[in-house]
Design a protein around this motif. Structure first.
Motif, PDB file in Angstrom:
ATOM      1  N   GLY A 112       3.644  11.296  11.463  1.00 36.89           N
ATOM      2  CA  GLY A 112       3.867  11.475  10.038  1.00 36.89           C
ATOM      3  C   GLY A 112       4.206  10.219   9.283  1.00 36.89           C
ATOM      4  N   ALA A 113       4.407   9.090   9.986  1.00 36.55           N
ATOM      5  CA  ALA A 113       4.803   7.851   9.308  1.00 36.55           C
ATOM      6  C   ALA A 113       3.666   7.292   8.460  1.00 36.55           C
ATOM      7  CB  ALA A 113       5.256   6.817  10.329  1.00 36.55           C
ATOM      8  N   VAL A 114       2.431   7.514   8.919  1.00 38.41           N
ATOM      9  CA  VAL A 114       1.256   7.046   8.192  1.00 38.41           C
ATOM     10  C   VAL A 114       0.484   8.284   7.734  1.00 38.41           C
ATOM     11  CG1 VAL A 114      -0.794   5.566   8.254  1.00 38.41           C
ATOM     12  CG2 VAL A 114       1.177   5.018   9.684  1.00 38.41           C
ATOM     13  N   PRO A 115       0.636   8.707   6.494  1.00 41.76           N
ATOM     14  CA  PRO A 115       0.012   9.940   6.017  1.00 41.76           C
ATOM     15  C   PRO A 115      -1.490   9.963   6.256  1.00 41.76           C
ATOM     16  CG  PRO A 115       1.567   9.121   4.389  1.00 41.76           C
ATOM     17  CD  PRO A 115       1.452   8.064   5.439  1.00 41.76           C
ATOM     18  N   GLY A 116      -1.932  11.095   6.846  1.00 44.11           N
ATOM     19  CA  GLY A 116      -3.357  11.262   7.123  1.00 44.11           C
ATOM     20  C   GLY A 116      -3.789  10.730   8.462  1.00 44.11           C
ATOM     21  N   PHE A 117      -2.893  10.033   9.172  1.00 42.10           N
ATOM     22  CA  PHE A 117      -3.232   9.486  10.486  1.00 42.10           C
ATOM     23  C   PHE A 117      -2.632  10.377  11.573  1.00 42.10           C
ATOM     24  CE2 PHE A 117      -4.621   6.111   8.036  1.00 42.10           C
ATOM     25  CZ  PHE A 117      -5.098   5.031   8.787  1.00 42.10           C
ATOM     26  N   GLU A 118      -3.436  10.622  12.597  1.00 41.43           N
ATOM     27  CA  GLU A 118      -2.973  11.421  13.729  1.00 41.43           C
ATOM     28  C   GLU A 118      -2.057  10.583  14.622  1.00 41.43           C
ATOM     29  OE1 GLU A 118      -3.527  14.619  14.328  1.00 41.43           O
ATOM     30  OE2 GLU A 118      -4.680  14.827  12.475  1.00 41.43           O
ATOM     31  N   SER A 119      -1.094  11.232  15.246  1.00 36.92           N
ATOM     32  CA  SER A 119      -0.191  10.535  16.161  1.00 36.92           C
ATOM     33  C   SER A 119      -0.081  11.325  17.466  1.00 36.92           C
ATOM     34  CB  SER A 119       1.180  10.369  15.552  1.00 36.92           C
ATOM     35  OG  SER A 119       2.069   9.746  16.445  1.00 36.92           O
TER      36      SER A 119
ATOM     37  N   ALA B  54      -2.912   0.602   5.438  1.00 36.77           N
ATOM     38  CA  ALA B  54      -2.637   2.041   5.363  1.00 36.77           C
ATOM     39  C   ALA B  54      -1.206   2.266   4.903  1.00 36.77           C
ATOM     40  CB  ALA B  54      -2.848   2.689   6.729  1.00 36.77           C
ATOM     41  N   PRO B  55      -0.978   3.110   3.913  1.00 36.73           N
ATOM     42  CA  PRO B  55       0.383   3.413   3.476  1.00 36.73           C
ATOM     43  C   PRO B  55       1.233   3.902   4.645  1.00 36.73           C
ATOM     44  CG  PRO B  55      -1.206   4.310   1.927  1.00 36.73           C
ATOM     45  CD  PRO B  55      -1.993   3.830   3.116  1.00 36.73           C
ATOM     46  N   GLY B  56       2.389   3.294   4.817  1.00 43.75           N
ATOM     47  CA  GLY B  56       3.295   3.676   5.893  1.00 43.75           C
ATOM     48  C   GLY B  56       3.117   2.870   7.157  1.00 43.75           C
TER      49      GLY B  56
ATOM     50  N   PRO C  60       0.809  -1.221   0.000  1.00 43.07           N
ATOM     51  CA  PRO C  60       0.000   0.000   0.000  1.00 43.07           C
ATOM     52  C   PRO C  60       0.843   1.272   0.000  1.00 43.07           C
ATOM     53  CG  PRO C  60      -0.141  -1.102   2.127  1.00 43.07           C
ATOM     54  CD  PRO C  60       0.541  -2.045   1.197  1.00 43.07           C
ATOM     55  N   THR C  61       2.030   1.200   0.611  1.00 41.41           N
ATOM     56  CA  THR C  61       2.912   2.369   0.619  1.00 41.41           C
ATOM     57  C   THR C  61       3.402   2.680  -0.788  1.00 41.41           C
ATOM     58  OG1 THR C  61       3.655   1.870   2.878  1.00 41.41           O
ATOM     59  CG2 THR C  61       5.037   3.337   1.559  1.00 41.41           C
TER      60      THR C  61
ATOM     61  N   MET D  51      -5.091 -11.471   0.131  1.00 39.38           N
ATOM     62  CA  MET D  51      -5.426 -10.613  -1.004  1.00 39.38           C
ATOM     63  C   MET D  51      -5.688  -9.175  -0.565  1.00 39.38           C
ATOM     64  SD  MET D  51      -5.560 -10.817  -4.263  1.00 39.38           S
ATOM     65  CE  MET D  51      -6.082  -9.811  -5.649  1.00 39.38           C
ATOM     66  N   LEU D  52      -6.104  -8.986   0.695  1.00 41.76           N
ATOM     67  CA  LEU D  52      -6.464  -7.649   1.161  1.00 41.76           C
ATOM     68  C   LEU D  52      -5.308  -6.663   1.079  1.00 41.76           C
ATOM     69  CD1 LEU D  52      -8.643  -8.461   4.321  1.00 41.76           C
ATOM     70  CD2 LEU D  52      -9.425  -7.497   2.145  1.00 41.76           C
ATOM     71  N   SER D  53      -4.089  -7.142   1.256  1.00 40.65           N
ATOM     72  CA  SER D  53      -2.940  -6.228   1.271  1.00 40.65           C
ATOM     73  C   SER D  53      -2.610  -5.688  -0.108  1.00 40.65           C
ATOM     74  CB  SER D  53      -1.706  -6.937   1.856  1.00 40.65           C
ATOM     75  OG  SER D  53      -1.271  -7.980   1.000  1.00 40.65           O
ATOM     76  N   ASN D  54      -3.299  -6.173  -1.146  1.00 36.92           N
ATOM     77  CA  ASN D  54      -2.999  -5.753  -2.510  1.00 36.92           C
ATOM     78  C   ASN D  54      -3.947  -4.688  -3.039  1.00 36.92           C
ATOM     79  OD1 ASN D  54      -0.776  -7.674  -3.595  1.00 36.92           O
ATOM     80  ND2 ASN D  54      -2.178  -9.004  -2.476  1.00 36.92           N
ATOM     81  N   THR D  55      -4.949  -4.326  -2.275  1.00 36.19           N
ATOM     82  CA  THR D  55      -5.911  -3.337  -2.752  1.00 36.19           C
ATOM     83  C   THR D  55      -5.681  -2.002  -2.062  1.00 36.19           C
ATOM     84  OG1 THR D  55      -7.539  -4.055  -1.083  1.00 36.19           O
ATOM     85  CG2 THR D  55      -7.639  -5.091  -3.248  1.00 36.19           C
ATOM     86  N   TYR D  56      -5.844  -0.940  -2.840  1.00 37.23           N
ATOM     87  CA  TYR D  56      -5.683   0.414  -2.311  1.00 37.23           C
ATOM     88  C   TYR D  56      -6.589   1.340  -3.099  1.00 37.23           C
ATOM     89  CZ  TYR D  56      -3.595   4.898  -1.075  1.00 37.23           C
ATOM     90  OH  TYR D  56      -3.410   6.182  -0.643  1.00 37.23           O
ATOM     91  N   GLU D  57      -7.466   2.028  -2.391  1.00 40.05           N
ATOM     92  CA  GLU D  57      -8.397   2.981  -2.988  1.00 40.05           C
ATOM     93  C   GLU D  57      -9.138   2.388  -4.194  1.00 40.05           C
ATOM     94  OE1 GLU D  57      -6.620   6.804  -3.632  1.00 40.05           O
ATOM     95  OE2 GLU D  57      -6.591   7.246  -1.485  1.00 40.05           O
ATOM     96  N   GLY D  58      -9.612   1.151  -4.011  1.00 38.99           N
ATOM     97  CA  GLY D  58     -10.466   0.532  -5.007  1.00 38.99           C
ATOM     98  C   GLY D  58      -9.761  -0.126  -6.171  1.00 38.99           C
ATOM     99  N   LYS D  59      -8.438  -0.108  -6.183  1.00 38.54           N
ATOM    100  CA  LYS D  59      -7.678  -0.740  -7.244  1.00 38.54           C
ATOM    101  C   LYS D  59      -6.799  -1.855  -6.672  1.00 38.54           C
ATOM    102  CE  LYS D  59      -9.037   1.658 -10.807  1.00 38.54           C
ATOM    103  NZ  LYS D  59      -9.691   1.023 -11.984  1.00 38.54           N
ATOM    104  N   THR D  60      -6.387  -2.755  -7.554  1.00 39.10           N
ATOM    105  CA  THR D  60      -5.550  -3.883  -7.144  1.00 39.10           C
ATOM    106  C   THR D  60      -4.141  -3.681  -7.680  1.00 39.10           C
ATOM    107  OG1 THR D  60      -7.490  -5.325  -7.305  1.00 39.10           O
ATOM    108  CG2 THR D  60      -5.335  -6.391  -7.128  1.00 39.10           C
ATOM    109  N   TYR D  61      -3.163  -3.711  -6.784  1.00 39.16           N
ATOM    110  CA  TYR D  61      -1.790  -3.378  -7.158  1.00 39.16           C
ATOM    111  C   TYR D  61      -0.806  -4.534  -7.016  1.00 39.16           C
ATOM    112  CZ  TYR D  61      -3.386   1.386  -7.436  1.00 39.16           C
ATOM    113  OH  TYR D  61      -4.060   2.529  -7.817  1.00 39.16           O
ATOM    114  N   GLY D  62      -1.318  -5.723  -6.747  1.00 47.44           N
ATOM    115  CA  GLY D  62      -0.435  -6.869  -6.633  1.00 47.44           C
ATOM    116  C   GLY D  62      -1.241  -8.137  -6.459  1.00 47.44           C
ATOM    117  N   VAL D  63      -0.521  -9.257  -6.409  1.00 55.55           N
ATOM    118  CA  VAL D  63      -1.143 -10.547  -6.108  1.00 55.55           C
ATOM    119  C   VAL D  63      -0.313 -11.211  -5.018  1.00 55.55           C
ATOM    120  CG1 VAL D  63      -2.254 -10.905  -8.338  1.00 55.55           C
ATOM    121  CG2 VAL D  63       0.122 -11.602  -8.035  1.00 55.55           C
TER     122      VAL D  63
END
Length: 449
Positions: free
Chosen positions: A442-449, A405-407, A130-131, A158-170
């Motif tokens: 800041g490691a996970v963009p958009g997530f509060e820390s 989540a990316p990051g 996802p990153t 398979m879940l780790s390959n989807t991001y924002e509705g698209k599939t980026y790996g197998v």
């Protein structure tokens, strides 16, 4: 003697063409950004997918594959699959490169950002996918041969390959953490079955140390990734996807570390915060001076070289014990992904399709004792009769997916030094977690820390 048990085990987890470019994608090279964000690249990508699907034997080119599998134990099987692919597709050459797993993510990001030197296909950890996708470095695989028979994949890997509705790996291979134990030690201590809860584990560890003088009942690796079963047992995680919060500094993580401290107190078990902690854990287990460890299937080949497991049947594998609010290990493994800037998309799609076919997965799993990601492969005799793969099947079925989540995959490396200091008594749990939480900002963009 089961032949499969004696085999080697590995030593050890973009968006659409018409997307709007995000701030993350802006760090990519200009050439990559143009290719991924529109322009003539969209038509070229569609043509590549169509050619690969409709006329695969007409596809030409060279596919560079960064394989991050273990060079000694796993790579030979993949080299054989590469040879089979080239035989099936004589107009496509494969430039096979075995890249050490440690640091491969940074190496890929550096090459992708520069727009020079990135592979066409990479074996990526599930936490990297996802990153890479969020950065705009991966090619969506939807509508390409790379996703052939995608309904055959196990749902969680398979879940780790989807991001924002698209599939980026197998998912190429999957794994999880389980409880590995010495059956002979259990018999000597009068323990009939593996512990079901952390309280049971504590009791078993004490019995083992009393029955076998000089033996450590349980060794817990002081690494943040290996803490996850304890966190899951408290109902927590390192991020909260719903609230988009990094949750290292949480009551659940605090309770998880308290459990580890209790398990590794004098007279119960042990831990290690040195740079060699993982190796020391394995060596003790192999030598028979440690009775229980938490580890994954990648460690089995090393374990079976130890004198304590000269008879492979002495190795027991069980699901990690349960906490008060859950029981699960993390889902690990690796995905096959395609670089968004690849000039050989059609050939890359065909390569991913071939390497991850049911036939190829069955071959690699039988040779390497790795956990397949296709349901149908588990039904094949050579896999169904593999004792080690079967032993890890139950822990895998109850494993928890990693946060998509990316990051998020970077949090374990960020957290580990602070976790080591806590376990080593150099800082309190509260102070250590607060410092780790701040470091993770800041490691996970958009997530509060």
């Amino acid at each position: 003697m089961n032949r499969a048990l004696r085999r080697a085990w590995s030593t050890r987890q973009n968006r659409p063409v018409h997307r709007r470019c995000t701030a993350l994608a802006a760090v990519a090279a200009v050439s990559l950004t143009l290719a991924a964000c529109g322009g003539d690249g969209g038509a070229d990508q569609a043509d590549a997918a169509r050619q690969a699907a409709e006329n695969p034997q007409s596809v030409t080119g060279t596919v560079t594959w960064w394989d991050t599998s273990d060079a000694t134990n796993e790579a030979p099987a993949f080299r054989e699959l590469v040879a089979r692919f080239e035989q099936k597709y004589p107009n496509i050459d494969v430039n096979y490169v075995n890249v050490p797993f440690d640091g491969a993510d940074d190496k890929f990001k550096t090459a992708a950002q520069a727009g020079d030197g990135a592979p066409d296909v990479m074996r990526a950890d599930v936490g990297w996918t996802p990153t890479f996708a969020a950065l705009g470095y991966l090619q969506p695989l939807d509508g390409t041969p790379a996703l052939k028979d995608s309904d055959d994949y196990l749902q969680t890997p398979m879940l780790s390959n989807t991001y924002e509705g698209k599939t980026y790996g197998v998912p190429e291979v999957t794994d999880t953490l389980g409880l590995l134990y010495n059956k002979e030690h259990f018999a000597k201590a009068g323990i009939a079955e593996p512990p079901r809860t952390w309280d049971d584990l504590r009791t078993a560890a004490r019995k083992l140390e009393q029955a076998i003088p000089g033996t450590t009942g349980v060794f817990v690796n002081a690494d943040a990734y290996f803490l996850l079963p304890f966190i899951y047992g408290q109902g927590g995680d390192v991020v909260d996807m719903d609230s988009q919060q990094i949750t290292i500094d949480s009551p659940e993580v605090t309770a998880a570390i308290e459990t580890v401290r209790d398990l590794t107190a004098e007279g119960t078990g042990a831990t290690d915060t040195s740079a060699n902690k993982y190796t020391n854990m394995l060596n003790g287990f192999k030598a028979g001076t440690t009775s229980m460890i938490i580890n994954g299937p990648w460690a089995v080949s090393d374990v079976l070289t130890g004198k304590a497991f000269a008879d492979p049947e002495n190795l027991g594998v069980a699901t990690v014990p349960a906490g008060p609010k859950g029981q699960a290990g993390p889902v690990g493994g690796h995905n096959l992904v395609v670089y968004a800037g690849s000039p050989n998309l059609a050939a890359s799609y065909l390569f991913v399709e071939f390497i991850n076919s049911a036939e190829s997965q069955a071959y690699a799993a039988a040779e390497n004792n790795t956990m397949p990601t296709r349901r149908s492969v588990y039904e094949r005799p050579e896999i169904a009769q593999n004792t080690v793969i079967s032993a890890f099947r139950q822990p895998l079925e109850g494993a928890a997916p990693r946060p998509p989540a990316p990051g998020a995959g970077d949090l374990y490396d960020i957290f580990t030094p602070f976790y080591e200091r806590i376990i080593g008594g150099q800082v309190s749990i509260a102070d250590g977690l607060r410092q780790a939480q701040q470091k993770a900002k800041g490691a996970v963009p958009g997530f509060e820390s």
